[in-house]
Design a protein around this motif. Structure first.
Motif: not given
Length: 162
Positions: A9, A11, A52, A55
């Motif tokens: 992820n 983030a 990713h 996302a």
């Protein structure tokens, strides 16, 4: 040399983080099948797509290389860490990690919807029902080549990368 896809992820840790660091450990994997791939099958020099997940859009963000084979994931031993495992001990670790080194960032994410359109990937674990949650996925050489070809068609790679 083997080929892989590893999900993160962005983030928490994305391709930009790896590019900035150059190399880092791939920790926090808490799926036994994914752990077994890392522990038993990954070797130094293996090529890996950085994916990713969670996302918008989810997809391939770049390429990295395995730079250190598996060793116990340190996060399993620390109660304050979000990946702590109270059953794991230093004598009998349950979770493993590898180190990866940044190779190439795509100019844009190659989205999952585009990957689903590549006929050569129909038999890959990446698109297989029930494997969506796997964070470490082996790829056959023909899967790697098909994805690289799609990345080149979509101009996601600089001219000097193949």
């Amino acid at each position: 040399m083997a080929y892989w896809l590893m999900k993160s992820n962005p983030a928490f840790f994305g391709i930009d983080d790896l590019q900035r660091l150059g190399s880092d450990s791939w920790d926090g994997v808490r799926n036994y099948r994914a752990r077994n791939f890392m522990r038993d099958d990954m070797r130094v020099g293996d090529k890996v797509f950085f994916y990713h997940s969670s996302a918008k859009p989810s997809g391939l963000a770049g390429i990295m290389t395995v730079s250190k084979e598996s060793y116990p994931d340190h996060s399993q031993f620390h109660p304050e860490h979000r990946h702590y495992d109270p059953v794991a001990t230093e004598d009998e670790p349950r979770w493993y990690m590898v180190d990866v080194t940044f190779e190439q960032k795509f100019t844009d994410v190659l989205p999952l919807r585009e990957l689903k359109c590549i006929p050569a990937l129909e038999d890959s674990l990446l698109l297989k029902k029930g494997c969506e949650q796997l964070t470490v996925i082996p790829l056959e050489p023909e899967h790697w080549r098909a994805i690289m070809n799609m990345a080149q068609v979509l101009s996601l790679l600089p001219d000097d990368v193949s």
